[in-house]
Design an enzyme around this catalytic site. Structure first.
Site, PDB file in Angstrom:
ATOM      1  N   TYR A 277      -4.947 -57.064 -60.452  1.00  0.00           N
ATOM      2  CA  TYR A 277      -4.195 -56.272 -60.363  1.00  0.00           C
ATOM      3  C   TYR A 277      -2.427 -56.277 -61.313  1.00  0.00           C
ATOM      4  CZ  TYR A 277      -0.573 -53.691 -58.355  1.00  0.00           C
ATOM      5  OH  TYR A 277       0.482 -52.232 -58.585  1.00  0.00           O
TER       6      TYR A 277
ATOM      7  N   CYS B 244     -14.265 -33.195 -54.156  1.00  0.00           N
ATOM      8  CA  CYS B 244     -14.035 -35.223 -53.517  1.00  0.00           C
ATOM      9  C   CYS B 244     -15.483 -35.069 -52.355  1.00  0.00           C
ATOM     10  CB  CYS B 244     -12.653 -34.759 -52.995  1.00  0.00           C
ATOM     11  SG  CYS B 244     -12.806 -36.475 -51.790  1.00  0.00           S
TER      12      CYS B 244
ATOM     13  N   CYS C 201      -5.059 -30.203 -52.789  1.00  0.00           N
ATOM     14  CA  CYS C 201      -5.442 -31.537 -54.060  1.00  0.00           C
ATOM     15  C   CYS C 201      -6.238 -31.405 -54.671  1.00  0.00           C
ATOM     16  CB  CYS C 201      -6.527 -32.295 -52.629  1.00  0.00           C
ATOM     17  SG  CYS C 201      -6.941 -33.132 -53.812  1.00  0.00           S
TER      18      CYS C 201
ATOM     19  N   ARG D 184      10.149 -47.405 -63.722  1.00  0.00           N
ATOM     20  CA  ARG D 184       9.465 -46.245 -64.316  1.00  0.00           C
ATOM     21  C   ARG D 184      10.187 -45.867 -65.285  1.00  0.00           C
ATOM     22  NH1 ARG D 184       6.487 -42.937 -59.460  1.00  0.00           N
ATOM     23  NH2 ARG D 184       4.871 -44.328 -58.967  1.00  0.00           N
TER      24      ARG D 184
ATOM     25  N   ASP E   1      -5.122 -51.005 -57.016  1.00  0.00           N
ATOM     26  CA  ASP E   1      -4.349 -51.953 -55.478  1.00  0.00           C
ATOM     27  C   ASP E   1      -5.142 -50.711 -54.305  1.00  0.00           C
ATOM     28  OD1 ASP E   1      -3.315 -49.119 -55.653  1.00  0.00           O
ATOM     29  OD2 ASP E   1      -0.981 -50.794 -55.173  1.00  0.00           O
TER      30      ASP E   1
ATOM     31  N   CYS F 100      -3.035 -38.672 -51.169  1.00  0.00           N
ATOM     32  CA  CYS F 100      -4.745 -39.108 -50.714  1.00  0.00           C
ATOM     33  C   CYS F 100      -3.893 -40.453 -50.271  1.00  0.00           C
ATOM     34  CB  CYS F 100      -5.389 -39.745 -51.985  1.00  0.00           C
ATOM     35  SG  CYS F 100      -7.547 -39.961 -51.082  1.00  0.00           S
TER      36      CYS F 100
ATOM     37  N   GLU G 135       5.943 -55.361 -59.765  1.00  0.00           N
ATOM     38  CA  GLU G 135       4.825 -55.601 -59.490  1.00  0.00           C
ATOM     39  C   GLU G 135       4.513 -57.033 -58.311  1.00  0.00           C
ATOM     40  OE1 GLU G 135       2.791 -53.052 -59.165  1.00  0.00           O
ATOM     41  OE2 GLU G 135       3.270 -51.898 -61.469  1.00  0.00           O
TER      42      GLU G 135
HETATM   43  N1  ADE Z   1       2.885 -49.862 -55.733  1.00  0.00           N
HETATM   44  C1  ADE Z   1       2.348 -50.972 -56.953  1.00  0.00           C
HETATM   45  N2  ADE Z   1       3.217 -50.608 -57.763  1.00  0.00           N
HETATM   46  C2  ADE Z   1       3.717 -49.628 -57.813  1.00  0.00           C
HETATM   47  C3  ADE Z   1       4.071 -48.900 -58.812  1.00  0.00           C
HETATM   48  N3  ADE Z   1       4.413 -49.357 -60.696  1.00  0.00           N
HETATM   49  N4  ADE Z   1       5.274 -47.865 -58.732  1.00  0.00           N
HETATM   50  C4  ADE Z   1       4.830 -47.272 -57.524  1.00  0.00           C
HETATM   51  N5  ADE Z   1       3.922 -47.659 -56.032  1.00  0.00           N
HETATM   52  C5  ADE Z   1       3.445 -48.836 -56.559  1.00  0.00           C
END
Ligand code: ADE
Length: 344
Positions: A116, A204, A198, A21, A134, A188, A33
């Site tokens: 995905y 929900c 939540c 990230r 996903d 979740c 990924e």
């Molecule tokens: N699972 C799949 N892609 C992800 C991501 N970018 N961050 C956290 N979990 C994940």
């Protein structure tokens, strides 16, 4: 507040600081990924670091041998991911001149990159509004919107993707997609979701109709197949052994293993000897069973019951390998565990 905005707010307050990230580099996002398919974040992290250290860019990965890549992947399972990763690295490095495809449409054409993964890369790196759906996302959408179409049916795949595409935040697709994945993973959750805290508790459908345990709906998996593997661990006087590379489309393609005799049921010495093919002849030798109880290795669709048979012999063909050579080969975890505990 709309669903997308509420979700992004939740994400900005709650997101984990994960290594992928901190970058928008498509190579690093692609790598993360692929690793995270069928793998938990905590299990995937060390592999992400290992791969980036060994191969900091797509060219470095392309220049590696497949064997080296498989060795680094060892223990993560679903090895076709590693083979496709390497194949695609070579394609990008050598056929596309090293430049990463920069749209969903181009990304989805790459080997090993499905709907995905293409959507994840396109949104995270290029802010293209493509919903990345996903397992986490199925769960969140099924519960909040009360959808009971099976998530693993073709109708379900279509319906969930359409819904995700409808609710995606087009200004912030990177945050939106990651928010949905993170929300599914941390809030979740499959079992015991944190409904008390939540932000969607009032709207929900699953919560309000007391259907949290029922949603999402998944069609029953095919029956798990039991297989019986017998590995012949030949040991020569010089301490060498025989390893074969697995070929064909089955499990562990490209990895190495001891000569394998697969039997229809659990083998005893008498029927094992009868089933051993001529090239691995054990006649005049005495295979000694190493583990009385078969080692059980569980894969998603099959459970593998394995016996290791030690076959001491004077000499072996010249392709026999020393332990040091064996340790360099990519092997299934089942074999690695044996090598680690067996005293060669
Ligand atoms: N699972 C799949 N892609 C992800 C991501 N970018 N961050 C956290 N979990 C994940």
């Amino acid at each position: 507040m709309s669903f997308d905005k509420e979700l992004i707010n939740w994400y900005l307050d709650n997101k984990r600081d994960l290594p992928w990230r901190r970058t928008k580099d498509p190579y690093q996002i692609w790598l993360s990924e692929i690793i995270l398919q069928q793998t938990r974040v905590e299990q995937g992290k060390p592999y992400y670091f290992k791969f980036l250290k060994a191969y900091p860019n797509v060219l470095a990965l392309a220049n590696a041998s497949e064997e080296e890549v498989l060795k680094l992947w060892q223990g993560l399972g679903y090895y076709s991911r590693a083979r496709n990763l390497h194949f695609t690295a070579k394609y990008i490095a050598f056929d596309l001149g090293g430049s990463f495809p920069a749209s969903y449409k181009e990304l989805v054409k790459l080997k090993g990159v499905g709907d995905y993964t293409a959507a994840a890369i396109a949104s995270i790196c290029y802010e293209e509004p493509q919903a990345a759906v996903d397992g986490n996302v199925y769960r969140v959408l099924a519960r909040i919107f009360g959808i009971d179409t099976p998530t693993n049916s073709s109708q379900g795949i279509k319906e969930f993707r359409q819904l995700a595409q409808k609710v995606i935040n087009k200004d912030e697709p990177a945050n939106f997609n990651q928010a949905l994945i993170e929300f599914g993973s941390e809030q979740c959750k499959p079992r015991r979701p944190l409904c008390g805290s939540c932000p969607f508790v009032t709207t929900c459908v699953a919560f309000n109709q007391d259907r949290i345990g029922e949603l999402p709906v998944k069609l029953k998996k095919q029956k798990i197949k039991k297989r019986h593997f017998n590995y012949l661990v030949y040991i020569s006087e010089e301490g060498k052994t025989i390893m074969n590379q697995r070929r064909g489309k089955g499990i562990w393609e490209g990895l190495y293993e001891f000569p394998l005799v697969e039997t229809a049921s659990e083998a005893q010495l008498e029927n094992l000897v009868a089933d051993v093919p001529a090239e691995y002849s054990v006649i005049n030798k005495e295979p000694v069973l190493y583990n009385d109880l078969p080692v059980v290795h569980k894969l998603s669709h099959q459970h593998i019951y394995t016996k290791f048979w030690i076959v001491k012999c004077d000499e072996l063909p010249k392709e026999a390998l020393s332990l040091a050579e064996v340790n360099k080969l990519p092997v299934p975890v089942l074999i690695e565990n044996f090598i680690d505990t067996f005293d060669f």
